[in-house]
Design a protein around this motif. Structure first.
Motif, PDB file in Angstrom:
ATOM      1  N   GLU A 159      41.417  19.691  24.593  1.00  0.00           N
ATOM      2  CA  GLU A 159      42.347  18.587  24.398  1.00  0.00           C
ATOM      3  C   GLU A 159      41.640  17.270  24.086  1.00  0.00           C
ATOM      4  O   GLU A 159      42.139  16.489  23.289  1.00  0.00           O
ATOM      5  CB  GLU A 159      43.239  18.421  25.624  1.00  0.00           C
ATOM      6  CG  GLU A 159      44.347  19.459  25.688  1.00  0.00           C
ATOM      7  CD  GLU A 159      45.479  19.031  26.588  1.00  0.00           C
ATOM      8  OE1 GLU A 159      45.213  18.309  27.557  1.00  0.00           O
ATOM      9  OE2 GLU A 159      46.621  19.412  26.315  1.00  0.00           O
ATOM     10  N   LEU A 165      40.465  13.525  17.425  1.00  0.00           N
ATOM     11  CA  LEU A 165      40.958  13.710  16.050  1.00  0.00           C
ATOM     12  C   LEU A 165      42.247  12.923  15.860  1.00  0.00           C
ATOM     13  O   LEU A 165      42.454  12.243  14.853  1.00  0.00           O
ATOM     14  CB  LEU A 165      41.245  15.182  15.762  1.00  0.00           C
ATOM     15  CG  LEU A 165      40.082  16.157  15.723  1.00  0.00           C
ATOM     16  CD1 LEU A 165      40.594  17.532  15.326  1.00  0.00           C
ATOM     17  CD2 LEU A 165      39.023  15.697  14.746  1.00  0.00           C
ATOM     18  N   ASP A 166      43.110  13.027  16.861  1.00  0.00           N
ATOM     19  CA  ASP A 166      44.411  12.368  16.803  1.00  0.00           C
ATOM     20  C   ASP A 166      44.247  10.859  16.652  1.00  0.00           C
ATOM     21  O   ASP A 166      45.046  10.200  16.001  1.00  0.00           O
ATOM     22  CB  ASP A 166      45.171  12.692  18.092  1.00  0.00           C
ATOM     23  CG  ASP A 166      46.576  12.154  18.081  1.00  0.00           C
ATOM     24  OD1 ASP A 166      47.399  12.763  17.402  1.00  0.00           O
ATOM     25  OD2 ASP A 166      46.821  11.111  18.707  1.00  0.00           O
ATOM     26  N   GLY A 168      42.006   9.416  15.018  1.00  0.00           N
ATOM     27  CA  GLY A 168      41.457   9.075  13.714  1.00  0.00           C
ATOM     28  C   GLY A 168      40.013   9.479  13.489  1.00  0.00           C
ATOM     29  O   GLY A 168      39.468   9.241  12.419  1.00  0.00           O
TER      30      GLY A 168
ATOM     31  N   ARG B  49      52.617  20.523  17.578  1.00  0.00           N
ATOM     32  CA  ARG B  49      51.238  20.641  17.082  1.00  0.00           C
ATOM     33  C   ARG B  49      51.195  20.703  15.559  1.00  0.00           C
ATOM     34  O   ARG B  49      50.242  20.242  14.947  1.00  0.00           O
ATOM     35  CB  ARG B  49      50.553  21.861  17.696  1.00  0.00           C
ATOM     36  CG  ARG B  49      50.256  21.680  19.187  1.00  0.00           C
ATOM     37  CD  ARG B  49      49.639  22.919  19.801  1.00  0.00           C
ATOM     38  NE  ARG B  49      48.364  23.269  19.205  1.00  0.00           N
ATOM     39  CZ  ARG B  49      47.214  22.671  19.504  1.00  0.00           C
ATOM     40  NH1 ARG B  49      47.183  21.740  20.406  1.00  0.00           N
ATOM     41  NH2 ARG B  49      46.094  23.033  18.919  1.00  0.00           N
ATOM     42  N   PHE B  54      47.541  19.788  14.218  1.00  0.00           N
ATOM     43  CA  PHE B  54      46.586  20.667  14.888  1.00  0.00           C
ATOM     44  C   PHE B  54      46.814  22.129  14.526  1.00  0.00           C
ATOM     45  O   PHE B  54      46.006  22.983  14.842  1.00  0.00           O
ATOM     46  CB  PHE B  54      46.668  20.493  16.403  1.00  0.00           C
ATOM     47  CG  PHE B  54      46.405  19.086  16.837  1.00  0.00           C
ATOM     48  CD1 PHE B  54      45.157  18.518  16.626  1.00  0.00           C
ATOM     49  CD2 PHE B  54      47.407  18.319  17.406  1.00  0.00           C
ATOM     50  CE1 PHE B  54      44.906  17.214  16.997  1.00  0.00           C
ATOM     51  CE2 PHE B  54      47.157  17.012  17.783  1.00  0.00           C
ATOM     52  CZ  PHE B  54      45.912  16.466  17.572  1.00  0.00           C
ATOM     53  N   ALA B  74      44.553  16.164  11.011  1.00  0.00           N
ATOM     54  CA  ALA B  74      45.124  15.364  12.098  1.00  0.00           C
ATOM     55  C   ALA B  74      44.630  13.918  12.074  1.00  0.00           C
ATOM     56  O   ALA B  74      45.396  12.983  12.335  1.00  0.00           O
ATOM     57  CB  ALA B  74      44.793  15.991  13.445  1.00  0.00           C
ATOM     58  N   ASN B  75      43.352  13.713  11.756  1.00  0.00           N
ATOM     59  CA  ASN B  75      42.799  12.350  11.828  1.00  0.00           C
ATOM     60  C   ASN B  75      43.272  11.440  10.705  1.00  0.00           C
ATOM     61  O   ASN B  75      43.011  10.245  10.727  1.00  0.00           O
ATOM     62  CB  ASN B  75      41.266  12.393  11.895  1.00  0.00           C
ATOM     63  CG  ASN B  75      40.659  13.203  10.778  1.00  0.00           C
ATOM     64  OD1 ASN B  75      41.200  14.228  10.385  1.00  0.00           O
ATOM     65  ND2 ASN B  75      39.558  12.748  10.238  1.00  0.00           N
ATOM     66  N   LEU B  79      50.207   9.008  13.017  1.00  0.00           N
ATOM     67  CA  LEU B  79      50.950   9.271  14.238  1.00  0.00           C
ATOM     68  C   LEU B  79      49.955   9.549  15.334  1.00  0.00           C
ATOM     69  O   LEU B  79      48.795   9.827  15.068  1.00  0.00           O
ATOM     70  CB  LEU B  79      51.907  10.457  14.044  1.00  0.00           C
ATOM     71  CG  LEU B  79      51.351  11.745  13.441  1.00  0.00           C
ATOM     72  CD1 LEU B  79      50.711  12.611  14.487  1.00  0.00           C
ATOM     73  CD2 LEU B  79      52.475  12.511  12.765  1.00  0.00           C
ATOM     74  N   ASN B  80      50.385   9.406  16.563  1.00  0.00           N
ATOM     75  CA  ASN B  80      49.488   9.663  17.687  1.00  0.00           C
ATOM     76  C   ASN B  80      50.172  10.526  18.720  1.00  0.00           C
ATOM     77  O   ASN B  80      51.397  10.602  18.775  1.00  0.00           O
ATOM     78  CB  ASN B  80      49.026   8.355  18.323  1.00  0.00           C
ATOM     79  CG  ASN B  80      48.013   7.638  17.453  1.00  0.00           C
ATOM     80  OD1 ASN B  80      48.311   6.637  16.815  1.00  0.00           O
ATOM     81  ND2 ASN B  80      46.819   8.189  17.391  1.00  0.00           N
ATOM     82  N   THR B  81      49.354  11.198  19.516  1.00  0.00           N
ATOM     83  CA  THR B  81      49.872  12.157  20.478  1.00  0.00           C
ATOM     84  C   THR B  81      49.489  11.754  21.893  1.00  0.00           C
ATOM     85  O   THR B  81      48.383  11.274  22.120  1.00  0.00           O
ATOM     86  CB  THR B  81      49.293  13.556  20.187  1.00  0.00           C
ATOM     87  OG1 THR B  81      49.501  13.854  18.810  1.00  0.00           O
ATOM     88  CG2 THR B  81      49.968  14.619  21.031  1.00  0.00           C
ATOM     89  N   PHE B  83      48.918  13.699  25.225  1.00  0.00           N
ATOM     90  CA  PHE B  83      48.771  15.105  25.563  1.00  0.00           C
ATOM     91  C   PHE B  83      49.256  15.395  26.971  1.00  0.00           C
ATOM     92  O   PHE B  83      49.294  14.528  27.839  1.00  0.00           O
ATOM     93  CB  PHE B  83      47.309  15.527  25.430  1.00  0.00           C
ATOM     94  CG  PHE B  83      46.837  15.541  24.008  1.00  0.00           C
ATOM     95  CD1 PHE B  83      46.874  16.710  23.271  1.00  0.00           C
ATOM     96  CD2 PHE B  83      46.376  14.383  23.405  1.00  0.00           C
ATOM     97  CE1 PHE B  83      46.453  16.718  21.960  1.00  0.00           C
ATOM     98  CE2 PHE B  83      45.953  14.391  22.090  1.00  0.00           C
ATOM     99  CZ  PHE B  83      45.996  15.562  21.369  1.00  0.00           C
ATOM    100  N   GLN B  84      49.587  16.672  27.176  1.00  0.00           N
ATOM    101  CA  GLN B  84      50.136  17.116  28.451  1.00  0.00           C
ATOM    102  C   GLN B  84      49.193  16.795  29.611  1.00  0.00           C
ATOM    103  O   GLN B  84      49.608  16.320  30.641  1.00  0.00           O
ATOM    104  CB  GLN B  84      50.365  18.618  28.368  1.00  0.00           C
ATOM    105  CG  GLN B  84      51.128  19.159  29.535  1.00  0.00           C
ATOM    106  CD  GLN B  84      51.548  20.598  29.301  1.00  0.00           C
ATOM    107  OE1 GLN B  84      51.144  21.225  28.334  1.00  0.00           O
ATOM    108  NE2 GLN B  84      52.375  21.110  30.180  1.00  0.00           N
ATOM    109  N   LYS B  85      47.882  17.092  29.412  1.00  0.00           N
ATOM    110  CA  LYS B  85      46.934  16.828  30.496  1.00  0.00           C
ATOM    111  C   LYS B  85      46.188  15.526  30.239  1.00  0.00           C
ATOM    112  O   LYS B  85      45.013  15.402  30.559  1.00  0.00           O
ATOM    113  CB  LYS B  85      45.976  17.992  30.644  1.00  0.00           C
ATOM    114  CG  LYS B  85      46.670  19.217  31.197  1.00  0.00           C
ATOM    115  CD  LYS B  85      45.704  20.392  31.297  1.00  0.00           C
ATOM    116  CE  LYS B  85      46.440  21.697  31.243  1.00  0.00           C
ATOM    117  NZ  LYS B  85      45.888  22.576  30.196  1.00  0.00           N
TER     118      LYS B  85
END
Lengths: 264, 360
Positions: A159, A165-166, A168, B49, B54, B74-75, B79-81, B83-85
């Motif tokens: 994660e 990556l998310d 950027g 995802r 992803f 993704a990069n 947009l941005n995420t 995450f669950q953890k």
């Protein structure tokens, strides 16, 4: 009763330490003995250390040893870390096979590894010398690096990589800034381990070196046949201390880093 | 209604021969708070995802602001995420975590500093810049994860069950925080959860998913009050789902009793499923003329704000009832439902659809 118990256990511990370090202590003491005798104390001197620094063959061997240890540990660390990441991404079956294959050389007797490497170099018409020692050391260091990096790779969260990556980062940036720092404790201990393994090695070096090149261990071995000079005690003391210090750093560096982080 | 920010067109995805998403098509409006709701394994996280970049769909397209981004890594996505953890970077300070995206984009130090300050204020953690990640509680870590995402000024924020690891009280607080954030920032949220209450509380638009299909999409009120099939009715809140016969328009027969309802257009004497929410069943005296069903109170559980009770009718069906009034077990009662509180649904037509329904 409790007192007796702890006294006994302290006694036991001291005995173990005594037996382990007594030979080394003898060596260290003798390296400061002014006479050549191994049985008689003739007075304190540091002459052997001075003589050691002045001896060009010893210094050349020392340089070779350190350069080979550093280069082989560095190359093995880079290759081993990348290999550990790749192996971790494999399917379970191939992962197990590859891990067994990398574990075998560690259990293999050094003399077998040494002879087979020598035969291999000769078969491929590679002349023996500095470069063959280096290649041999990289080869036997690789599994140790993989073994020490692997647990960190397994722990590293997928994660955080995706989060980078998310935000950027390119996959390479994400590896450098997020994945590698997470693996770093395993990578440094792998490097330290490889470095000391390489410093220590005699048998494999003995078989893969060419004429005219010596590392400390092969030099000591050739001198033994001529009768040991106390300069060798001095040299052995230096080697012992080097390995000791490197291992201490390897063991305590992560804790120091943690402490520093906490105070910041 | 505002224009589409994101369009999913015929998305299909399978892993190891198992179909996860089957021909999923969905439009997401700019500035909305959309929730993907469903049990685990329904495909909601996979959908997220795919939007995040992803995963790649086997078939179908993802359009962002009208442009095809199906193959964009993704990069490169705007947009941005979250995450669950949380996925915070453990070796970095809070400040460095939040600055990560901005440093990648080579923003000036002054700009980054301002942004960090602004983001920490927004998530109510002013002054936490220098702290380390391990010193934070789960709720605080989640706020940092949100701050780290929003400093990049994404047009779309993806949240993958972000409150799943928090305890109930904190979860409710964070729900309000998220709604406030969404309104202050004016960006589109896509939120994934399996918690129906969370979905109803926060969203403008709920997408109920099961086994790779969208079961129903609509406003929380529509989803709750007018479930389109038995799965949705069962998944969203407690409900009584019973087989009935649509005798004619506005008239449904359940267990031989005739109910007035507000549904029409099913045809005459059609078998249907009927949903009655437990809070819509009124317990009245057995001899009250309004009583449509007669039964005996069987179970009772005190749930805090309400009593959860069961009333068994002579045909053996146990009706689930929520009420603030206590009716002791053994008491004979009458039941009444307002016509507008009866929701009539088509029975699943094909076996395929049946498979999507509730497990009995």
């Amino acid at each position: 009763m409790e007192k007796l118990k702890s006294a006994l256990s302290n006694c036991y511990l001291s005995l173990i330490v005594l037996f382990m370090y007594a030979p080394i202590a003898t060596l260290v003491v003798l390296s400061f003995n002014s006479g050549r005798s191994r049985a008689q104390w003739s007075g304190f001197t540091t002459d052997w250390y001075v003589a050691m620094w002045a001896d060009e063959t010893i210094m050349a061997a020392l340089r070779n040893t350190v350069i080979i240890a550093f280069l082989s540990a560095f190359v093995a660390t880079v290759l081993g870390t990348l290999a550990a990441i790749a192996i971790n991404n494999m399917k379970p079956v191939s992962k197990n096979i590859i891990m067994s294959i990398t574990n075998v050389p560690m259990l293999n007797a050094d003399i077998v590894t040494g002879i087979s490497l020598m035969l291999c170099f000769i078969a491929f018409r590679i002349s023996l010398g500095f470069h063959t020692i280096l290649m041999a050391h990289i080869t036997f260091n690789l599994p140790y690096v993989i073994l020490s990096v692997m647990p960190k790779v397994r722990q590293a969260s997928k994660e955080t990589y995706e989060a980078a990556l998310d935000l950027g980062a390119t996959p390479f940036q994400a590896f450098l800034t997020v994945v590698l720092p997470e693996l770093m404790p395993g990578v440094t201990s792998g490097f330290m381990l490889a470095f000391t393994m390489s410093l220590d090695d005699f048998i494999i070096t003995h078989f893969t070196r060419g004429a005219g090149i010596d590392t400390i261990s092969t030099l000591v071995y050739s001198q033994v046949r001529k009768g040991i000079s106390p300069t060798m005690y001095a040299l052995s003391t230096v080697i012992f201390l080097t390995v000791f210090i490197v291992l201490m750093i390897g063991n305590y560096a992560p804790e120091w880093a943690k402490k520093r982080k906490r105070t910041v | 209604m505002s224009r589409n920010l994101l369009e999913l067109q015929n998305i299909t995805k399978s892993y190891d021969g198992q179909l996860i998403l089957d021909d999923l098509t969905l439009d997401i409006h700019e500035n909305s708070f959309v929730t993907f709701l469903g049990p685990s394994g329904c495909g909601k996280t996979t959908t997220l995802r795919i939007i995040g970049g992803f995963e790649k769909p086997d078939k179908g397209r993802v359009l962002f602001d009208g442009k095809d981004i199906t193959n964009l890594p993704a990069n490169k996505r705007q947009l941005n995420t979250v995450f669950q953890k949380y996925a915070l970077f453990p070796h970095m300070s809070i400040e460095d975590n939040i600055a990560f995206g901005l440093r990648i984009k080579n923003k000036t130090d002054a700009y980054i500093k301002d942004k960090i300050k602004y983001a920490l204020k927004l998530v109510n953690l002013d002054g936490f810049e220098k702290r380390s990640i391990d010193s934070l509680s789960g709720g605080q870590q989640q706020r940092i994860a949100i701050a780290r995402a929003i400093v990049n000024e994404p047009r779309l924020l993806l949240l993958d069950e972000p409150l799943g690891a928090l305890d109930l009280k904190l979860r409710q607080e964070m729900q309000y925080e998220l709604i406030r954030l969404k309104n202050e920032l004016g960006i589109t949220f896509i939120y994934v959860t399996h918690d129906q209450e969370e979905a109803l509380t926060m969203s403008d638009y709920v997408v109920v998913m099961n086994q790779g299909y969208i079961q129903q999409a609509g406003s929380p009120e529509q989803i709750y009050n007018e479930p389109e099939n038995a799965f949705v009715a069962d998944f969203i809140g407690d409900s009584n789902i019973v087989p009935g016969i649509m005798v004619e328009d506005y008239h449904v027969r359940i267990f031989g009793a005739d109910f007035k309802c507000v549904d029409a257009g099913f045809g005459n004497n059609k078998p249907v499923d009927v949903v009655i929410r437990p809070e819509d069943l009124e317990i009245i005296d057995d001899d009250d003329p309004r009583a449509i069903l007669h039964g005996e109170m069987t179970h009772i559980i005190f749930k805090g704000e309400i009593y959860e009770m069961e009333c068994t009718t002579p045909d053996g069906f146990e009706w689930l009832i929520h009420s603030t009034e206590l009716h002791e077990p053994g008491k004979k009662v009458g039941l009444y439902v307002k016509p507008s509180n009866i929701q009539v649904m088509n029975k699943p037509e094909s076996e395929d659809e049946e498979a999507l329904g509730v497990e009995e």
